[in-house]
Design a protein around this motif. Sequence first.
Motif, PDB file in Angstrom:
ATOM      1  N   LYS A  20       0.759  -1.340  -0.145  1.00 16.71           N
ATOM      2  CA  LYS A  20       0.158   0.042   0.278  1.00 16.71           C
ATOM      3  C   LYS A  20       1.135   0.854   0.104  1.00 16.71           C
ATOM      4  O   LYS A  20       0.193   2.318  -0.501  1.00 16.71           O
ATOM      5  CB  LYS A  20      -0.830  -0.155   1.354  1.00 16.71           C
ATOM      6  N   ASN A  21       2.030   1.138   0.548  1.00 21.22           N
ATOM      7  CA  ASN A  21       3.214   2.433   0.865  1.00 21.22           C
ATOM      8  C   ASN A  21       3.866   2.172   0.131  1.00 21.22           C
ATOM      9  O   ASN A  21       4.527   3.074  -0.614  1.00 21.22           O
ATOM     10  CB  ASN A  21       3.240   2.770   2.565  1.00 21.22           C
ATOM     11  N   PHE A  22       4.148   0.480  -0.354  1.00 18.00           N
ATOM     12  CA  PHE A  22       5.672   1.143  -1.157  1.00 18.00           C
ATOM     13  C   PHE A  22       5.830   0.322  -2.248  1.00 18.00           C
ATOM     14  O   PHE A  22       5.170  -0.726  -2.482  1.00 18.00           O
ATOM     15  CB  PHE A  22       6.877   0.530   0.309  1.00 18.00           C
ATOM     16  N   GLU A  23       6.499   0.822  -3.279  1.00 16.95           N
ATOM     17  CA  GLU A  23       6.699   0.161  -4.168  1.00 16.95           C
ATOM     18  C   GLU A  23       8.516   0.330  -4.729  1.00 16.95           C
ATOM     19  O   GLU A  23       9.235   0.689  -4.163  1.00 16.95           O
ATOM     20  CB  GLU A  23       6.390   0.526  -6.262  1.00 16.95           C
ATOM     21  N   VAL A  24       9.003  -1.009  -5.092  1.00 17.65           N
ATOM     22  CA  VAL A  24      10.726  -1.912  -5.977  1.00 17.65           C
ATOM     23  C   VAL A  24      11.015  -0.960  -7.009  1.00 17.65           C
ATOM     24  O   VAL A  24      10.439  -1.629  -7.528  1.00 17.65           O
ATOM     25  CB  VAL A  24      11.142  -2.607  -4.985  1.00 17.65           C
ATOM     26  N   GLY A  25      12.206  -0.340  -7.750  1.00 17.85           N
ATOM     27  CA  GLY A  25      12.158  -0.548  -8.551  1.00 17.85           C
ATOM     28  C   GLY A  25      14.118  -0.897  -8.732  1.00 17.85           C
ATOM     29  O   GLY A  25      14.755  -0.826  -7.627  1.00 17.85           O
TER      30      GLY A  25
END
Length: 234
Positions: free
Chosen positions: A75-80
Amino acid sequence: MSLVNISIDDVSPHPLSSMKVVNRCYELINLFPNIKFTLFIPSAYWRTVTQTTKKPLYLTEHPEFCEKIKTLDAKNFEVGFHGHLHGIPNKSNNDEVAYLKYDEASSVFRKMIKTISDSGLADTFKPIFRPPAWRMSDQAIQAAIDMGIEILALSKESYAKRTYNNRDKKEYTVYETCNPPFKSLSLSPKTEIVYHACEWDKNYLSKEKTKELASFLNKSKDVKFAFMEDMLNG
């Protein structure tokens, strides 16, 4: 309305550029439950000029770190992606893809993607790439797109943009808008705020900068927190 994303570069197993910065993120989540962070992680972070480590920090060799990344709340984090080694060994801590030809860049991306896959994080990473120090050759941009990268997180600053050779197209590019203290916090229709996990960096998301960001967001009107895809398409 202003879309707002906060991104953090160089999250890694390095003891001074680590998951500790995520504690600051949780302080902000407590204040803004819908806030969005994009963490940019190198697959084998290796600094050879300053803050050195003896060898690359391959994610495959740091399962505890990888497990923490897997358990972040989507909900709060994505990773690239943030490169493979991040730098050019014994030449620069940055610039890994700044000057590469197409085949050279493709090789870097293959290593990066394979290491992420071998570390069990293939389903965690999104097809988003920020080049180290924002510099990226036009041929590296094409290689990234051909390798399945869908969003490039770049900069309009001349020192970085000139490496793109006009290859940074709006259909796949999100630009940073502020990176305190170098570029002060301010709202734009698409506000991309950039920090670092490196404790030695002036742009490190410290407790002080966390308080500064919280104050800025509290005063901001009509803000919607966004991930990179929302920033691109919003």
